[in-house]
Design a protein around this motif. Structure first.
Motif, PDB file in Angstrom:
ATOM      1  N   TYR A  26      -5.990 -26.881 -30.052  1.00  0.00           N
ATOM      2  CA  TYR A  26      -5.003 -28.948 -30.728  1.00  0.00           C
ATOM      3  C   TYR A  26      -5.618 -29.441 -30.012  1.00  0.00           C
ATOM      4  O   TYR A  26      -5.221 -31.040 -30.765  1.00  0.00           O
ATOM      5  N   MET A  27      -6.628 -29.623 -29.018  1.00  0.00           N
ATOM      6  CA  MET A  27      -6.797 -30.796 -28.371  1.00  0.00           C
ATOM      7  C   MET A  27      -6.444 -31.884 -27.531  1.00  0.00           C
ATOM      8  O   MET A  27      -7.168 -32.631 -27.156  1.00  0.00           O
ATOM      9  N   ARG A  28      -4.896 -31.184 -26.787  1.00  0.00           N
ATOM     10  CA  ARG A  28      -3.870 -32.062 -25.797  1.00  0.00           C
ATOM     11  C   ARG A  28      -3.954 -31.633 -24.969  1.00  0.00           C
ATOM     12  O   ARG A  28      -3.425 -32.361 -23.925  1.00  0.00           O
ATOM     13  N   ASP A  29      -3.584 -30.317 -24.961  1.00  0.00           N
ATOM     14  CA  ASP A  29      -3.271 -29.979 -24.054  1.00  0.00           C
ATOM     15  C   ASP A  29      -4.910 -29.162 -23.124  1.00  0.00           C
ATOM     16  O   ASP A  29      -6.057 -28.681 -23.310  1.00  0.00           O
ATOM     17  N   VAL A  57      -5.164 -36.515 -21.252  1.00  0.00           N
ATOM     18  CA  VAL A  57      -6.543 -37.600 -21.843  1.00  0.00           C
ATOM     19  C   VAL A  57      -7.987 -37.213 -20.734  1.00  0.00           C
ATOM     20  O   VAL A  57      -8.886 -37.663 -22.186  1.00  0.00           O
ATOM     21  N   GLU A  58      -7.295 -36.855 -20.111  1.00  0.00           N
ATOM     22  CA  GLU A  58      -9.493 -36.837 -18.628  1.00  0.00           C
ATOM     23  C   GLU A  58      -9.201 -35.168 -17.948  1.00  0.00           C
ATOM     24  O   GLU A  58      -8.029 -35.328 -17.540  1.00  0.00           O
ATOM     25  N   ALA A  59     -10.015 -34.485 -18.493  1.00  0.00           N
ATOM     26  CA  ALA A  59     -10.338 -33.700 -17.423  1.00  0.00           C
ATOM     27  C   ALA A  59     -11.294 -33.399 -16.563  1.00  0.00           C
ATOM     28  O   ALA A  59     -12.475 -33.565 -17.155  1.00  0.00           O
ATOM     29  N   ARG A  60     -11.877 -33.679 -15.213  1.00  0.00           N
ATOM     30  CA  ARG A  60     -13.028 -33.404 -14.474  1.00  0.00           C
ATOM     31  C   ARG A  60     -13.326 -31.933 -13.700  1.00  0.00           C
ATOM     32  O   ARG A  60     -11.823 -31.637 -13.126  1.00  0.00           O
ATOM     33  N   CYS A  61     -14.395 -31.464 -13.700  1.00  0.00           N
ATOM     34  CA  CYS A  61     -13.770 -30.420 -13.067  1.00  0.00           C
ATOM     35  C   CYS A  61     -14.952 -29.845 -12.625  1.00  0.00           C
ATOM     36  O   CYS A  61     -16.488 -31.206 -12.172  1.00  0.00           O
ATOM     37  N   GLU A  62     -14.923 -30.591 -11.306  1.00  0.00           N
ATOM     38  CA  GLU A  62     -16.243 -30.746  -9.783  1.00  0.00           C
ATOM     39  C   GLU A  62     -16.735 -28.594  -9.385  1.00  0.00           C
ATOM     40  O   GLU A  62     -15.512 -27.766  -8.956  1.00  0.00           O
TER      41      GLU A  62
END
Length: 95
Positions: A26-29, A57-62
């Motif tokens: 559902y693209m919110r969480d 609202v934003e997620a970054r992975c490293e």
């Protein structure tokens, strides 16, 4: 949740396998599933931990790994291209 508590919780997942991460359907969480293990001599049972970031609202992975281990980590023949194509919205058989 307090930022310090969140940071400590995420630090505890260091050096465990992230087996899935991404936005929910559902693209919110945003969810992260970690397979946590310990030395067998400790008697700690391996487990899957799910972290759900609500209203993300934003997620970054490293990654701390260089590119080479990723290139040789899994054989491309293990990828189910039909499932990947359907998840991306491509019609079946178009891969």
């Amino acid at each position: 949740m307090d930022t310090a508590v969140l940071e400590q919780m995420l630090d505890e997942t260091f050096d465990h396998a992230v087996v899935h991460h991404g936005y929910t359907n559902y693209m919110r969480d945003y969810g992260v599933i970690v397979h946590a293990t310990a030395d067998p001599s400790t008697g700690i049972t391996p487990s899957h931990l799910r972290h759900l970031f609500r209203y993300c609202v934003e997620a970054r992975c490293e990654t701390s790994l260089p590119a080479e281990p990723w290139r040789v980590s899994s054989d491309d023949r293990l990828i189910d291209h039909e499932t990947v194509a359907r998840a991306a919205g491509s019609p079946p058989g178009s891969t």
